[in-house]
Write a protein that holds these residues in place. Structure first.
Motif, PDB file in Angstrom:
ATOM      1  N   GLU A  29       0.833  -1.203   0.000  1.00 21.33           N
ATOM      2  CA  GLU A  29       0.000   0.000   0.000  1.00 21.33           C
ATOM      3  C   GLU A  29       0.871   1.257   0.000  1.00 21.33           C
ATOM      4  O   GLU A  29       1.875   1.323   0.701  1.00 21.33           O
ATOM      5  N   GLY A  30       0.510   2.220  -0.812  1.00 21.69           N
ATOM      6  CA  GLY A  30       1.200   3.503  -0.839  1.00 21.69           C
ATOM      7  C   GLY A  30       2.325   3.617  -1.856  1.00 21.69           C
ATOM      8  O   GLY A  30       2.777   4.717  -2.154  1.00 21.69           O
ATOM      9  N   LYS A  31       2.784   2.498  -2.393  1.00 21.31           N
ATOM     10  CA  LYS A  31       3.844   2.549  -3.404  1.00 21.31           C
ATOM     11  C   LYS A  31       3.239   2.787  -4.784  1.00 21.31           C
ATOM     12  O   LYS A  31       2.105   2.400  -5.053  1.00 21.31           O
ATOM     13  N   GLU A  32       4.046   3.380  -5.657  1.00 20.56           N
ATOM     14  CA  GLU A  32       3.598   3.677  -7.013  1.00 20.56           C
ATOM     15  C   GLU A  32       3.286   2.387  -7.779  1.00 20.56           C
ATOM     16  O   GLU A  32       4.027   1.410  -7.711  1.00 20.56           O
ATOM     17  N   PHE A  58       0.168  -5.310 -13.454  1.00 23.41           N
ATOM     18  CA  PHE A  58       0.204  -4.214 -12.487  1.00 23.41           C
ATOM     19  C   PHE A  58       1.430  -4.487 -11.629  1.00 23.41           C
ATOM     20  O   PHE A  58       1.536  -5.569 -11.035  1.00 23.41           O
ATOM     21  N   GLU A  59       2.341  -3.509 -11.562  1.00 20.23           N
ATOM     22  CA  GLU A  59       3.616  -3.734 -10.882  1.00 20.23           C
ATOM     23  C   GLU A  59       3.946  -2.622  -9.903  1.00 20.23           C
ATOM     24  O   GLU A  59       3.524  -1.476 -10.084  1.00 20.23           O
ATOM     25  N   GLN A  60       4.736  -2.991  -8.919  1.00 18.69           N
ATOM     26  CA  GLN A  60       5.399  -2.052  -8.020  1.00 18.69           C
ATOM     27  C   GLN A  60       6.852  -2.468  -7.963  1.00 18.69           C
ATOM     28  O   GLN A  60       7.154  -3.634  -7.700  1.00 18.69           O
TER      29      GLN A  60
END
Length: 145
Positions: A29-32, A58-60
């Motif tokens: 949560e909170g990461k781009e 969808f990646e972080q």
């Protein structure tokens, strides 16, 4: 000179979810979040069909947490398929505008599959935004035999 595009008669006859994965441990949560699309085309000359597959990750930090790949199969009317043949039918050329239209239909289908597969999960908030598909298809799609 007037530019008139011929209407191509086609039918969507099959949809396959080729890949689907939710990887909760890769999401923080909170990461781009970045979206990575991959678009591919295939043809079946004998049956006058075009396959369009679309993969979204969808990646972080280069780690995927949602992976979804959908393929849509389209049958082309025989008279319209004939116009795709070039150079004694050893090459098949799908016009850029028509390829873009099929890709847009496939992306719309993928959005629905993503919603259905993530419904009632925390990942349902992730959607594939609208974007300019022409950026993915910069020219005619050409298949050489």
């Amino acid at each position: 000179m007037e530019n008139i595009e011929k209407i191509i008669e086609f039918n969507l006859f099959k949809i396959i979810t080729e890949q689907f994965a939710l990887i909760p441990g890769s999401f923080e949560e909170g990461k781009e979040v970045k979206l990575k699309p991959e678009l591919n085309f295939g043809i079946d000359k004998q049956n006058k069909r075009i396959m369009v597959s679309m993969l979204f990750r969808f990646e972080q930090e280069n780690k995927p947490f949602i992976i979804l790949k959908v393929a849509c199969y389209f049958t082309i009317a025989p008279n319209d398929w004939a116009q795709f043949g070039k150079y004694d039918f050893n090459t098949v050329v799908i016009p850029q505008g028509f390829a873009t239209h099929l890709a847009m239909l496939t992306i719309g289908t993928l959005r629905g599959v993503l919603h259905a597969k993530t419904e009632n999960t925390t990942f349902n908030r992730f959607i594939i935004p609208t974007f300019n598909v022409t950026g993915l298809i910069k020219s005619d799609v050409i298949f050489n035999e």
